[in-house]
Write a protein that holds these residues in place. Structure first.
Motif, PDB file in Angstrom:
ATOM      1  N   CYS A  83     -98.766 -69.748  -4.343  1.00  0.00           N
ATOM      2  CA  CYS A  83     -97.944 -69.759  -3.130  1.00  0.00           C
ATOM      3  C   CYS A  83     -97.449 -68.348  -2.828  1.00  0.00           C
ATOM      4  CB  CYS A  83     -96.766 -70.705  -3.309  1.00  0.00           C
ATOM      5  SG  CYS A  83     -95.584 -70.639  -1.954  1.00  0.00           S
ATOM      6  N   CYS A  86     -93.231 -68.465  -3.285  1.00  0.00           N
ATOM      7  CA  CYS A  86     -92.570 -68.662  -4.581  1.00  0.00           C
ATOM      8  C   CYS A  86     -93.462 -68.287  -5.757  1.00  0.00           C
ATOM      9  CB  CYS A  86     -92.073 -70.096  -4.717  1.00  0.00           C
ATOM     10  SG  CYS A  86     -93.402 -71.298  -4.912  1.00  0.00           S
ATOM     11  N   CYS A 143     -97.162 -73.406  -0.846  1.00  0.00           N
ATOM     12  CA  CYS A 143     -96.977 -74.720  -1.468  1.00  0.00           C
ATOM     13  C   CYS A 143     -96.210 -75.606  -0.481  1.00  0.00           C
ATOM     14  CB  CYS A 143     -96.237 -74.594  -2.798  1.00  0.00           C
ATOM     15  SG  CYS A 143     -94.483 -74.225  -2.650  1.00  0.00           S
ATOM     16  N   CYS A 146     -92.326 -74.901  -0.001  1.00  0.00           N
ATOM     17  CA  CYS A 146     -92.035 -73.673   0.749  1.00  0.00           C
ATOM     18  C   CYS A 146     -92.402 -73.832   2.220  1.00  0.00           C
ATOM     19  CB  CYS A 146     -92.779 -72.482   0.139  1.00  0.00           C
ATOM     20  SG  CYS A 146     -92.008 -71.864  -1.376  1.00  0.00           S
TER      21      CYS A 146
HETATM   22 ZN   LIG Z   1     -93.907 -72.021  -2.790  1.00  0.00          ZN
END
Ligand SMILES: [Zn+2]
Length: 337
Positions: A83, A86, A143, A146
């Motif tokens: 991701c 994150c 992801c 997020c």
């Molecule tokens: Zn993420």
């Protein structure tokens, strides 16, 4: 994916930056290096290494590490990857780059930059070699948590400001009969922190794997904890842009005898967001306003005073960070600077 000023076919390769095993300075590798720094024959470009060149090549080697591996840059297919917000390994979800609320909701055609940059008609979109992007411009880069976080918190305001700005640019164009070089804007009452976080996400989306986060891990909190400032060596730039093209670029180097600029870009009218890397020796990208401070605003905070002059440009060139209109690019094609 790399930068010189017009990217014509008489370019002479002088270095490459994407191969992590390379020192990037004088190496030449005929096995299709994905990124090269090019200098056109006949230009006065740098026989003398510009200031910051070693810093730029080291930085790009880090930020582009793994670009030759699958799913490195704005991947078009669902997959398990890293991701861009994150850094978690997850089944990544499709993210519009920039957000669909700002008009990126139509089918698009996508072309890699290199064929355009090396074409003798760099303003013409290639007739072959493009791929359809049914959902708009974007990629599988975030992801699910997020993606939802950004969608729920920042995207509405982003879309509304984009619509308001578009109206203002069109109004200025109609009144003057030509595009303006800059707009004096009163942005009081807008949640500028949320707009900037959505903008920052677009330039994080065009990072290679998690390489941006590896170097600047604080970026996760800048997005997820409103009010967190950017790391001091990063600068979020904003330019108001016209045109129907989108332009996405992972970090690249723009070099001339005066120095080097390393930046990434996510552009689609009315916004071009850029992330400049201001490591010692590097300069910031011209023709962009520094809006890094907008990130200091908390969520839904609406400043009472917010005057800003934003540069206005066009996105017609395939060269990242090039905001010149078509007429100026065409006038400069044979000789350039
Ligand atoms: Zn993420």
């Amino acid at each position: 994916m790399r930068r010189d000023d017009e990217g014509r076919s008489d370019d002479e390769p002088v270095g490459q930056t994407a191969n992590p095993s390379s020192d990037g300075l004088n190496s030449t590798n005929n096995e299709a290096p994905p990124i090269q720094l090019l200098v056109r024959v006949g230009d006065n470009l740098p026989r003398v290494t510009p200031p910051g060149y070693a810093v730029a090549t080291d930085l790009l080697a880090e930020l582009l590490d793994g670009i030759d591996r699958p799913h490195a840059f704005a991947p078009p297919d669902r997959h398990t990857g890293l991701c861009r917000i994150c850094g978690a390994t997850a089944t990544l979800t499709f993210e519009h780059i920039p957000p669909s609320s700002a008009g990126n909701d139509r089918r698009a055609r996508s072309s890699p930059g290199l064929p355009l940059l090396t074409s003798d008609q760099p303003l013409n979109f290639p007739k072959t070699g493009w791929t359809p992007a049914q959902r708009g411009v974007g990629g599988y880069v975030l992801c699910k948590p997020c993606n939802e976080f950004v969608g729920q918190r920042y995207i509405l305001e982003y879309g509304q400001l984009a619509a308001a700005l578009r109206k203002q640019v069109d109004g200025a164009f109609a009144a003057l009969g030509h595009a303006v070089g800059g707009l004096d804007l009163d942005l009081a009452g807008w949640a500028l922190g949320d707009v900037a976080r959505a903008g920052l996400v677009t330039v994080m989306d065009v990072a290679v794997h998690d390489r941006l986060l590896r170097r600047y891990p604080e970026l996760t909190n800048v997005v997820r904890q409103p009010g967190t400032p950017l790391p001091s060596t990063l600068r979020l730039g904003l330019t108001v842009v016209l045109g129907t093209r989108a332009r996405l670029s992972s970090p690249v180097c723009q070099a001339d005898p005066d120095g080097c600029v390393v930046f990434s870009e996510a552009a689609l009218a009315p916004f071009s967001w850029t992330l400049s890397f201001l490591e010692p020796g590097l300069r910031s990208l011209p023709h962009t306003a520094d809006v890094s401070e907008w990130l200091h605003h908390g969520q839904n905070h609406r400043p009472i005073h917010a005057q800003l002059k934003l540069p206005v440009g066009a996105v017609v060139s395939p060269t990242p960070g090039d905001y010149r209109p078509a007429s100026l690019i065409e006038a400069n094609l044979p000789t350039d600077r």
